[in-house]
Motif scaffolding. Structure first.
Motif, PDB file in Angstrom:
ATOM      1  N   THR A  43       0.832  -1.211   0.000  1.00  0.00           N
ATOM      2  CA  THR A  43       0.000   0.000   0.000  1.00  0.00           C
ATOM      3  C   THR A  43       0.866   1.261   0.000  1.00  0.00           C
ATOM      4  O   THR A  43       0.479   2.267  -0.595  1.00  0.00           O
ATOM      5  N   SER A  44       2.029   1.211   0.641  1.00  0.00           N
ATOM      6  CA  SER A  44       2.887   2.409   0.650  1.00  0.00           C
ATOM      7  C   SER A  44       3.437   2.693  -0.746  1.00  0.00           C
ATOM      8  O   SER A  44       3.559   3.859  -1.136  1.00  0.00           O
ATOM      9  N   ALA A  45       3.733   1.645  -1.516  1.00  0.00           N
ATOM     10  CA  ALA A  45       4.197   1.852  -2.889  1.00  0.00           C
ATOM     11  C   ALA A  45       3.058   2.378  -3.758  1.00  0.00           C
ATOM     12  O   ALA A  45       3.263   3.272  -4.590  1.00  0.00           O
ATOM     13  N   LEU A 126      11.523   1.657   0.143  1.00  0.00           N
ATOM     14  CA  LEU A 126      12.573   0.666   0.373  1.00  0.00           C
ATOM     15  C   LEU A 126      13.141   0.745   1.790  1.00  0.00           C
ATOM     16  O   LEU A 126      13.428  -0.283   2.411  1.00  0.00           O
ATOM     17  N   GLU A 127      13.300   1.952   2.306  1.00  0.00           N
ATOM     18  CA  GLU A 127      13.802   2.106   3.671  1.00  0.00           C
ATOM     19  C   GLU A 127      12.829   1.496   4.675  1.00  0.00           C
ATOM     20  O   GLU A 127      13.237   0.789   5.599  1.00  0.00           O
ATOM     21  N   ARG A 128      11.534   1.756   4.476  1.00  0.00           N
ATOM     22  CA  ARG A 128      10.528   1.158   5.367  1.00  0.00           C
ATOM     23  C   ARG A 128      10.520  -0.364   5.215  1.00  0.00           C
ATOM     24  O   ARG A 128      10.425  -1.092   6.209  1.00  0.00           O
ATOM     25  N   ILE A 158       9.492 -14.766   1.949  1.00  0.00           N
ATOM     26  CA  ILE A 158       8.800 -14.070   3.038  1.00  0.00           C
ATOM     27  C   ILE A 158       8.239 -12.729   2.567  1.00  0.00           C
ATOM     28  O   ILE A 158       7.902 -11.868   3.379  1.00  0.00           O
ATOM     29  N   THR A 159       8.099 -12.571   1.258  1.00  0.00           N
ATOM     30  CA  THR A 159       7.626 -11.302   0.693  1.00  0.00           C
ATOM     31  C   THR A 159       6.252 -10.928   1.245  1.00  0.00           C
ATOM     32  O   THR A 159       6.012  -9.761   1.579  1.00  0.00           O
ATOM     33  N   ASP A 160       5.341 -11.901   1.348  1.00  0.00           N
ATOM     34  CA  ASP A 160       4.004 -11.593   1.872  1.00  0.00           C
ATOM     35  C   ASP A 160       4.067 -11.064   3.299  1.00  0.00           C
ATOM     36  O   ASP A 160       3.315 -10.157   3.662  1.00  0.00           O
ATOM     37  N   LYS A 161       4.957 -11.613   4.115  1.00  0.00           N
ATOM     38  CA  LYS A 161       5.120 -11.114   5.495  1.00  0.00           C
ATOM     39  C   LYS A 161       5.600  -9.671   5.482  1.00  0.00           C
ATOM     40  O   LYS A 161       5.137  -8.847   6.270  1.00  0.00           O
ATOM     41  N   VAL A 162       6.534  -9.378   4.586  1.00  0.00           N
ATOM     42  CA  VAL A 162       7.077  -8.014   4.508  1.00  0.00           C
ATOM     43  C   VAL A 162       5.991  -7.047   4.045  1.00  0.00           C
ATOM     44  O   VAL A 162       5.825  -5.967   4.624  1.00  0.00           O
ATOM     45  N   ILE A 163       5.232  -7.446   3.022  1.00  0.00           N
ATOM     46  CA  ILE A 163       4.142  -6.580   2.534  1.00  0.00           C
ATOM     47  C   ILE A 163       3.118  -6.385   3.643  1.00  0.00           C
ATOM     48  O   ILE A 163       2.647  -5.262   3.871  1.00  0.00           O
TER      49      ILE A 163
END
Length: 170
Positions: A43-45, A126-128, A158-163
C-alpha cells in the motif's frame, strides 16, 4: 585473464566454501524477499504512485497539449507548404523547429523531474521495507535474507510477510 593455477585455486576455494555451507546449512535459516512485488503490491508503494500521479498530472497534461499543438501545426504546414511563398515557408519551418525544440525541452525536464521524485518516493518505501525485513529477521531468527537470486524455493519467500508488515506499519 586468469592463469590455470589461479583458476584452480578459485574453484577449490569455491568448493570449500560450498562444503562448509552445506555442513552448517542444517541450522541456517534463509529467507527471500521479492522487491519488485513489494514495490508493486504494498500500500505504501501504491500510495507513492498515486501521490506522484497527482503531483505531475498538470505538467503531463501540458506536455500532451504541446504535443497536440505541434502535431496540428506540422500537419497544417504540410498542407499549406506548396502554396506558401519561400520566405513564409522558411519562417513557418523555423517556428515549427522552435516549437519542437521547446516541446522536447519541456518533455525532457518533465521526465527528469518525474524520475527524481519517483526515486525519492521509492527510496522511502525501500527504507521502510528494509526496517520491516530486519524486524522479521530478528523476531523469527533468520540468519540470512536475500533480495535477489536466480532460484528460490517458495518455502523461503517471506515477501508476503514483509508486505503485510509494511501495510500494517504507520
Amino acid at each position: 585473464m586468469f592463469s590455470t593455477s589461479t583458476t584452480r585455486r578459485l574453484v577449490m576455494a569455491a568448493a570449500l566454501a560450498v562444503m562448509s555451507l552445506s555442513v552448517s546449512a542444517q541450522s541456517l535459516r534463509i529467507g527471500y524477499v521479492n522487491l519488485e512485488r513489494i514495490l508493486r503490491d504494498s500500500t505504501s508503494a501504491k500510495a507513492a504512485q498515486t501521490k506522484l500521479e497527482k503531483e505531475f498530472a498538470s505538467r503531463e497534461k501540458e506536455i500532451q497539449n504541446l504535443a497536440a499543438q505541434l502535431k496540428s501545426a506540422s500537419e497544417k504546414f504540410e498542407r499549406e507548404a506548396p502554396t506558401l511563398a519561400e520566405g513564409q515557408r522558411t519562417t513557418r519551418q523555423r517556428q515549427l523547429i522552435d516549437q519542437d525544440r521547446e516541446f522536447q525541452r519541456k518533455q525532457r525536464e518533465f521526465q527528469e523531474d518525474l524520475n527524481l521524485r519517483k526515486n525519492e518516493e521509492l527510496q522511502g518505501v525501500l527504507e521502510r521495507a528494509n526496517r520491516v525485513i530486519r524486524q522479521i529477521a530478528e523476531s523469527e531468527k533468520y540468519d540470512l535474507i536475500v533480495q535477489e537470486a536466480v532460484y528460490i524455493n517458495p518455502k523461503h519467500d517471506i515477501t508476503d510477510k514483509v508486505i503485510g508488515g509494511l501495510n500494517g506499519a504507520k
